[in-house]
Design a protein around this motif. Structure first.
Motif, PDB file in Angstrom:
ATOM      1  N   UNK A 167      19.050  12.414  53.332  1.00  0.00           N
ATOM      2  CA  UNK A 167      17.629  12.726  53.465  1.00  0.00           C
ATOM      3  C   UNK A 167      17.400  13.841  54.478  1.00  0.00           C
ATOM      4  N   UNK A 168      18.069  13.776  55.619  1.00  0.00           N
ATOM      5  CA  UNK A 168      17.905  14.831  56.616  1.00  0.00           C
ATOM      6  C   UNK A 168      18.355  16.173  56.058  1.00  0.00           C
ATOM      7  N   UNK A 169      19.533  16.206  55.455  1.00  0.00           N
ATOM      8  CA  UNK A 169      20.045  17.458  54.908  1.00  0.00           C
ATOM      9  C   UNK A 169      19.146  18.024  53.829  1.00  0.00           C
ATOM     10  N   UNK A 170      18.689  17.175  52.918  1.00  0.00           N
ATOM     11  CA  UNK A 170      17.811  17.649  51.848  1.00  0.00           C
ATOM     12  C   UNK A 170      16.477  18.126  52.394  1.00  0.00           C
ATOM     13  N   UNK A 171      15.981  17.482  53.452  1.00  0.00           N
ATOM     14  CA  UNK A 171      14.720  17.919  54.058  1.00  0.00           C
ATOM     15  C   UNK A 171      14.874  19.288  54.701  1.00  0.00           C
ATOM     16  N   UNK A 172      16.009  19.513  55.357  1.00  0.00           N
ATOM     17  CA  UNK A 172      16.288  20.829  55.922  1.00  0.00           C
ATOM     18  C   UNK A 172      16.389  21.875  54.808  1.00  0.00           C
ATOM     19  N   UNK A 173      17.019  21.507  53.708  1.00  0.00           N
ATOM     20  CA  UNK A 173      17.128  22.435  52.572  1.00  0.00           C
ATOM     21  C   UNK A 173      15.755  22.740  52.000  1.00  0.00           C
ATOM     22  N   UNK A 174      14.851  21.757  51.993  1.00  0.00           N
ATOM     23  CA  UNK A 174      13.494  22.003  51.497  1.00  0.00           C
ATOM     24  C   UNK A 174      12.835  23.128  52.282  1.00  0.00           C
ATOM     25  N   UNK A 175      12.958  23.098  53.606  1.00  0.00           N
ATOM     26  CA  UNK A 175      12.418  24.191  54.420  1.00  0.00           C
ATOM     27  C   UNK A 175      13.125  25.504  54.096  1.00  0.00           C
ATOM     28  N   UNK A 176      14.450  25.446  53.933  1.00  0.00           N
ATOM     29  CA  UNK A 176      15.210  26.656  53.652  1.00  0.00           C
ATOM     30  C   UNK A 176      14.810  27.284  52.321  1.00  0.00           C
ATOM     31  N   UNK A 177      14.559  26.464  51.304  1.00  0.00           N
ATOM     32  CA  UNK A 177      14.137  26.997  50.009  1.00  0.00           C
ATOM     33  C   UNK A 177      12.786  27.696  50.113  1.00  0.00           C
ATOM     34  N   UNK A 178      11.899  27.134  50.890  1.00  0.00           N
ATOM     35  CA  UNK A 178      10.591  27.781  51.059  1.00  0.00           C
ATOM     36  C   UNK A 178      10.746  29.125  51.774  1.00  0.00           C
ATOM     37  N   UNK A 179      11.626  29.184  52.771  1.00  0.00           N
ATOM     38  CA  UNK A 179      11.870  30.460  53.452  1.00  0.00           C
ATOM     39  C   UNK A 179      12.538  31.455  52.504  1.00  0.00           C
ATOM     40  N   UNK A 180      13.481  30.972  51.693  1.00  0.00           N
ATOM     41  CA  UNK A 180      14.134  31.852  50.723  1.00  0.00           C
ATOM     42  C   UNK A 180      13.111  32.406  49.735  1.00  0.00           C
ATOM     43  N   UNK A 181      12.174  31.578  49.312  1.00  0.00           N
ATOM     44  CA  UNK A 181      11.132  32.037  48.393  1.00  0.00           C
ATOM     45  C   UNK A 181      10.207  33.051  49.066  1.00  0.00           C
ATOM     46  N   UNK A 182       9.958  32.857  50.368  1.00  0.00           N
ATOM     47  CA  UNK A 182       9.150  33.832  51.096  1.00  0.00           C
ATOM     48  C   UNK A 182       9.862  35.180  51.159  1.00  0.00           C
ATOM     49  N   UNK A 183      11.172  35.147  51.368  1.00  0.00           N
ATOM     50  CA  UNK A 183      11.955  36.381  51.378  1.00  0.00           C
ATOM     51  C   UNK A 183      11.888  37.049  50.004  1.00  0.00           C
ATOM     52  N   UNK A 184      12.059  36.245  48.955  1.00  0.00           N
ATOM     53  CA  UNK A 184      12.006  36.791  47.595  1.00  0.00           C
ATOM     54  C   UNK A 184      10.640  37.417  47.311  1.00  0.00           C
ATOM     55  N   UNK A 185       9.586  36.757  47.769  1.00  0.00           N
ATOM     56  CA  UNK A 185       8.241  37.301  47.560  1.00  0.00           C
ATOM     57  C   UNK A 185       8.063  38.605  48.322  1.00  0.00           C
ATOM     58  N   UNK A 186       8.566  38.645  49.554  1.00  0.00           N
ATOM     59  CA  UNK A 186       8.463  39.872  50.354  1.00  0.00           C
ATOM     60  C   UNK A 186       9.175  41.035  49.661  1.00  0.00           C
ATOM     61  N   UNK A 187      10.264  40.722  48.978  1.00  0.00           N
ATOM     62  CA  UNK A 187      11.037  41.745  48.291  1.00  0.00           C
ATOM     63  C   UNK A 187      10.557  41.982  46.853  1.00  0.00           C
ATOM     64  N   UNK A 188       9.546  41.242  46.449  1.00  0.00           N
ATOM     65  CA  UNK A 188       9.000  41.334  45.091  1.00  0.00           C
ATOM     66  C   UNK A 188      10.081  41.043  44.052  1.00  0.00           C
TER      67      UNK A 188
END
Length: 358
Positions: A167-188
């Motif tokens: 649960x802890x690891x998956x919760x950390x990954x949840x935050x990481x996926x949102x940051x990765x998506x923010x990076x992808x959005x920034x790069x269009x």
């Protein structure tokens, strides 16, 4: 090196850090960092990718952007062909791997660090360089996602996937996926598959505890679903309040695991960051003030303290990631824009987690 005179106001917090103390803590991390950018727990111990990234993020809060960039360059240089990193490198030596397991949350966390560094510096060239690294890391992690949305916690050294999820690891990954998506959005460069994966993962964290190994004795499993952004609002408040008295030791900090009489700096700082994200800055400040006893004379922090029996700091180590977690929590409370954005959810994708998945 950051001096007290140049120390950012957001790292000065009453009862927690003065400008001089903040500078000492930052210097403690810099003293451990190798010339090649690696940041082990302490010199002679190992480096793991998650804690290495946490320490790099702390350096960015203090304006030590060049040192932080070197830490990310180390990850870029030593990423495995499949997008992963090994779980442990002796003293940060890439040629001396001591644990060849490939842990999914360790691999994912680079997305959090890269987004934080970009928001701290506005360095478009850095984001361009690191995008392939983040992309490969996320793809590695999502190959471990299970049908129920949870993420298997590792691949063995021989490549065998471990389907069981933490649960802890998956919760950390949840935050990481949102940051990765923010990076992808920034790069269009939209990544709809990542959005679906994050939605399924958030649903599993909120609604299906049975899909994760039972580690409920550990405080991280208590607060990380909130810290990782999957559990919010009234559900977050109920979760934190429901087990507060089990884990929080007034005046000393947060237990790592119940019922052991051991408080730890990392868990205490992460709970403070969680409380801040929930809008409870007063309680967050109290937690940070309660671990002043973990501060060593040189400005670094002991990992933990045994408060019953033969009371003692234990283990006898002062870790970069403990100092890093403190600086990040203080930076959030102090209003550092990049840290607020990453841990407060600003500029991160919303609406990814509709509870519609079986």
């Amino acid at each position: 090196m950051t001096s007290p005179e140049r120390m950012a106001e957001h790292l000065v917090l009453p009862g927690v850090l003065t400008a001089e103390q903040a500078a000492e803590t930052v210097a403690g991390i810099l003293a451990v960092q190798r010339e090649d950018g690696a940041i082990p727990w302490f010199r002679g111990h190992h480096l793991d990718p998650w804690d290495h990234t946490e320490a790099a993020m702390a350096l960015d809060t203090a304006g030590e952007h060049e040192a932080a960039a070197r830490a990310y360059a180390w990850l870029a240089r030593h990423q495995n062909a499949d997008g992963s990193w090994y779980a442990a490198y002796r003293d940060g030596d890439p040629e001396d791997v001591t644990d060849r397991g490939l842990e999914s949350n360790f691999v994912a966390y680079i997305a959090v660090g890269v987004w934080h560094h970009y928001l701290s510096t506005g360095d478009d060239a850095f984001l361009d360089r690191m995008w392939p690294v983040v992309y490969a890391a996320v793809e590695f992690v999502l190959r471990l996602q299970q049908p129920g949305g949870e993420i298997g916690w590792k691949r063995e050294a021989d490549g065998t996937p471990v389907d069981e999820a933490l649960l802890t690891g998956s919760s950390s990954i949840h935050q990481a996926l949102r940051c990765a998506l923010a990076i992808a959005e920034e790069r269009e460069e939209p990544q709809p598959d990542w959005e679906l994966a994050a939605g399924a993962l958030g649903h599993a964290i909120r609604s299906h505890p049975e899909r994760f190994l039972d580690k409920s004795r550990y405080s991280m499993d208590w607060y990380y679903p909130v810290l990782g952004g999957a559990v919010t609002g009234a559900q977050a408040t109920a979760r934190i309040d429901g087990r507060w008295d089990e884990f929080v030791v007034p005046g000393l900090g947060v237990r790592c695991v119940v019922p052991n009489p051991w408080v730890t700096g990392g868990e205490s700082c992460e709970l403070a960051l969680t409380l801040w994200a929930m809008g409870e800055s007063d309680r967050a400040l109290e937690i940070l003030q309660s671990i002043r006893h973990l501060r060593a004379a040189d400005g670094t922090y002991w990992t933990g303290y045994v408060f019953e029996g033969e009371q003692a700091f234990w283990p006898e180590e002062q870790t970069t990631w403990t100092s890093g977690s403190l600086l990040l929590a203080v930076a959030a409370l102090g209003g550092d824009e990049a840290t607020v954005a990453v841990f407060g959810g600003e500029r991160l994708p919303r609406g990814l987690d509709p509870d519609c998945c079986a």
